[in-house]
Design an enzyme around this catalytic site. Structure first.
Site, short mmCIF file in Angstrom:
data_model
loop_
_atom_site.label_atom_id
_atom_site.label_comp_id
_atom_site.label_asym_id
_atom_site.label_seq_id
_atom_site.Cartn_x
_atom_site.Cartn_y
_atom_site.Cartn_z
N GLU A 81 0.84 -1.21 0.00
CA GLU A 81 0.00 0.00 0.00
C GLU A 81 0.87 1.25 0.00
O GLU A 81 2.08 1.19 0.20
CB GLU A 81 -0.92 0.00 1.21
N LYS A 112 -4.74 -2.31 13.88
CA LYS A 112 -4.18 -1.15 14.55
C LYS A 112 -4.69 -1.08 16.00
O LYS A 112 -5.88 -1.23 16.27
CB LYS A 112 -4.55 0.13 13.81
#
Length: 794
Positions: free
Chosen positions: A50, A185
């Site tokens: 990404e 996360k």
């Protein structure tokens, strides 16, 4: 080749054709990097990466350093990195260094691109970093099976009331890609994220000895995954089974941060909790996609940069694991033995479909035979020389190079060897022409060692023929360890290159007799005995010999072959040679002194036949006053051609070499050649023209016309370089490919200019590439084929 192997190849071809045709039919703004497209087409492992972490996740220059290191780590596993982003309104699957820098420096104010933003960002011509969700979309579109990133998005804290759920989860449920991340996360609600993934039917797999699910900065989140794997092969097996069953969802592989960062992780996690509370108190937690960048930046501030080191480490770790999984997935796909009927067991209950499948199976068997026959196709170019493994060490920008110490930098392992490089360059350009797509044959020895196997496997992965690679028992493969400065210039190295010179090559002549190629290319790494035998054999045929000197020390190995065949006719023994300026001088001096070739009566007879009248010398003086480049006056003028005796030396070598293609680096290319008067009409119509950068010596009393032509460096020639080791080889390979298409190019000034321009473009592409031969050379055939549009320079 088995039917199942062919089936997989057909499947890849169909996927590429679908993607390519769909882009063309809809004019979709998607650009797949040639290296990535080539890797996918030939079942080489690819890992998607990404770019939001470059544009929004880390500050410059850490973001750029991280991106480069992650790509390098992916390459170290044998996989090809494909960083995905939007640049100027076009989707890029695989980026060049300049594009990584553009994103990292944020010069065009890149956006954070999720699924909802894709079309609007493209229409408005924006730059954008792709999030997990959009990267998954484009990876699936390209057929990339593995995607490595830092942390997955998920359900935000309080998501049960705010409905704030990352789009990453939904894309993971509908894109058949294995996502390798350091868990979710830690700023998110990990428990609810795992529950949501269960609802969506996404497999969640912890990578390690336990089922403990990691939480980004820490190795344990307090939650358990339903499954765990302990090595890349097991992870690849899950993805491969998805592929076998035609399942359309992805899978999450949660890789814990390396143990050395575990201690810091607990402290960082406490900081994360503090940052989350601050975001809630300040109302930032309700600001949508801006929450995550704010929280990560705040954590970095509170930890005084400590979290950044952990962030980089976990991303590098997932890239390593992702690369290994991609390699294992390709192994499974290549080793699978099930055929089409056994894969779809229910087909026997459906007679119509069964009949159809019988026809498909028969067609695939026919394709098997065709694919095997490709290896027997006669070659237009046969390159005999060195295939090697290049281990390149490039120091970091700004490093002071000193002895007896290590230096920070990047190490890479690629294929090299002068002969192999030339063959790859020619293959990449000719691959765009159907009638010449398999017409380059490399004849080179490899050792019975791991490097030999690597040479064969990687050569096959580029789509090149491997039927010319010869295994030599008991010998080491050629390996070259290069040490480059930060600009890509060669500083020193170690070359274990005995094999090409010791190779007997006893089966080369029968191969030449079978193929009767247009060109036989001899790499200076070969022994003088081999070259003498080959030149003697080819002298009986119409095959043209192209000699690449390779280096100053090896540039004279061709002279015994010339001496053994000199004087048999007025024609030059060797059709083409491509020395650089240093090699040219050494070849001239050795031919004159050590080999004493210029005292031969035949040499005097040939040279005296040249029409080198005073007007030719006057025209050379005018040419010497011409600027090297009209666009870059800093390069000076062409006085070096006369002052350093370049033209004089070249003319003295013409009795041995008919066409000398002199590589002058940033000063361009000089061609010195002799033509039969009957073949020189296109040149004679122009006469001497120093302004046109060519000088001609012609007389009706002579039998030869001498032509000197300078081609200035292309205006796109870069001031900085990534790698210089294969630049000359790329130029030669491209020149050969063009001569296959335009055999009489040297007889016509306009055609020769177009051929040399393409060759210089190929050299520039390699100069800007980390490979010995840039994969972008494949794009040069576009624009050379009628009906296709030329690509802009890289």
């Amino acid at each position: 080749m088995t039917t199942s192997t062919t089936l997989r190849r057909v499947s890849r071809i169909h996927r590429r054709r679908f993607l390519t045709s769909s882009r063309r039919s809809t004019n979709a703004p998607v650009d797949i990097h040639p290296e990535v497209e080539d890797a996918l087409a030939h079942s080489k492992p690819v890992v998607a990466l990404e770019s939001t972490i470059i544009t929004h996740g880390m500050p410059y220059p850490t973001s750029l350093d991280m991106a480069q290191s992650v790509e390098s780590i992916v390459r170290s596993t044998g996989s090809v990195p494909a960083t995905i982003a939007i640049i100027g309104g076009r989707v890029k699957i695989g980026l060049e260094l300049r594009e990584l820098e553009r994103l990292a420096r944020r010069t065009a104010n890149p956006m954070k691109i999720s699924r909802r933003d894709i079309s609007a960002a493209i229409v408005s011509g924006r730059d954008g970093g792709t999030t997990c969700s959009s990267t998954l979309i484009f990876a699936a579109l390209a057929g990339i099976r593995v995607f490595a990133t830092g942390g997955l998005g998920g359900v935000h804290r309080g998501g049960e009331t705010s409905m704030d759920v990352s789009a990453d989860l939904h894309e993971l449920a509908r894109c058949p890609v294995g996502l390798v991340s350091a868990g979710v996360k830690s700023i998110l609600d990990i428990g609810r994220t795992l529950e949501y993934l269960e609802t969506l039917g996404v497999p969640v797999v912890s990578y390690g000895e336990s089922k403990d699910f990691p939480a980004f900065y820490t190795r344990q989140s307090g939650h358990q995954a339903p499954w765990n794997v302990t090595d890349p092969a097991q992870a690849a097996g899950i993805l491969y089974t998805h592929w076998q069953l035609g399942m359309t969802n992805g899978a999450l592989f949660a890789v814990p941060i390396p143990e050395k960062y575990e201690a810091a992780g607990a402290s960082i996690q406490r900081t994360v909790e503090l940052a989350v509370r601050e975001s809630e108190e300040l109302g930032i937690s309700k600001s949508g996609k801006e929450v995550t960048p704010w929280l990560l930046n705040r954590v970095k501030e509170l930890t005084k940069g400590g979290s950044l080191d952990s962030n980089v480490a976990l991303i590098q770790n997932t890239a390593l694991v992702g690369g290994k999984i991609a390699v294992e997935f390709v192994k499974l796909a290549q080793e699978g033995k099930q055929d089409l009927k056994r894969l779809y067991l229910g087909i026997k209950q459906q007679p119509a479909l069964s009949s159809c499948m019988d026809q498909v199976t028969e067609r695939l068997s026919h394709l098997d035979r065709n694919v095997e026959a490709i290896q027997q196709n006669k070659a237009s170019i046969v390159v005999v020389g060195c295939a090697a493994v290049d281990i390149t060490s490039k120091v970091e920008q700004g490093s002071v190079v000193s002895s007896k110490t290590t230096h920070p930098g990047i190490l890479s392992l690629t294929l090299g060897g002068v002969g192999r490089n030339i063959a790859e360059a020619a293959h990449r350009i000719l691959s765009g022409f159907k009638e010449h797509s398999n017409s380059t044959l490399l004849l080179a020895p490899v050792g019975e060692d791991i490097f030999g196997k690597l040479i064969v496997d990687l050569t096959r992965s580029t789509g090149m023929r491997t039927d010319g690679l010869r295994s030599v028992p008991g010998m080491r493969s050629a390996v070259c360890n290069l040490f480059l400065d930060a600009q890509g210039g060669l500083q020193n190295g170690v070359a274990d290159m005995d094999l090409p010179q010791l190779w007997q090559g006893t089966d080369v002549i029968p191969i030449l007799q079978h193929h009767q190629p247009q060109f036989l290319v001899l790499d200076g790494n070969l022994s003088t005995e081999m070259m003498t035998a080959f030149v003697k054999e080819v002298a009986k045929s119409d095959i043209q010999i192209f000699f690449e000197p390779t280096s100053v020390a090896k540039s004279t190995r061709i002279f015994p072959a010339i001496a053994a065949n000199f004087g048999h006719s007025l024609d030059s023994v060797i059709s083409y040679a491509s020395p650089n300026l240093l090699e040219l001088r050494h070849m001239y001096e050795e031919a004159r002194n050590t080999f004493d070739l210029m005292s031969h009566d035949h040499w005097w007879k040939v040279v005296n036949g040249f029409a080198l009248e005073p007007k030719f010398r006057i025209a050379l003086d005018h040419l010497a006053k011409k600027a090297v480049s009209e666009e870059n006056t800093n390069l000076g003028d062409l006085a070096f051609l006369v002052d350093k005796g370049v033209i004089q030396m070249a003319i003295n070598l013409l009795p041995f070499f008919q066409h000398l293609v002199i590589k002058c680096g940033e000063l361009g290319v000089v061609i010195v050649m002799r033509l039969k008067n009957a073949d020189a009409s296109a040149w004679l119509s122009k006469q001497n023209d120093p302004q046109g950068r060519h000088v001609i010596a012609y007389s009706q009393a002579s039998v030869s016309t001498i032509v000197v032509q300078h081609f200035p460096p292309l205006h796109s020639s870069p001031s900085a370089s990534e790698n210089t080791t294969g630049v000359g080889d790329s130029l030669v390979g491209a020149l050969l490919a063009m001569l296959v298409q335009k055999p009489n190019a040297f007889l016509d000034p306009a055609t020769l200019k177009s051929v040399v321009d393409v060759s210089q473009e190929a050299a520039i592409m390699t100069l800007q590439s980390s490979h010995a031969v840039s994969p972008l050379l494949s794009s040069l055939s576009v624009g050379l084929i009628p009906g296709k549009t030329s690509l802009p320079p890289a």
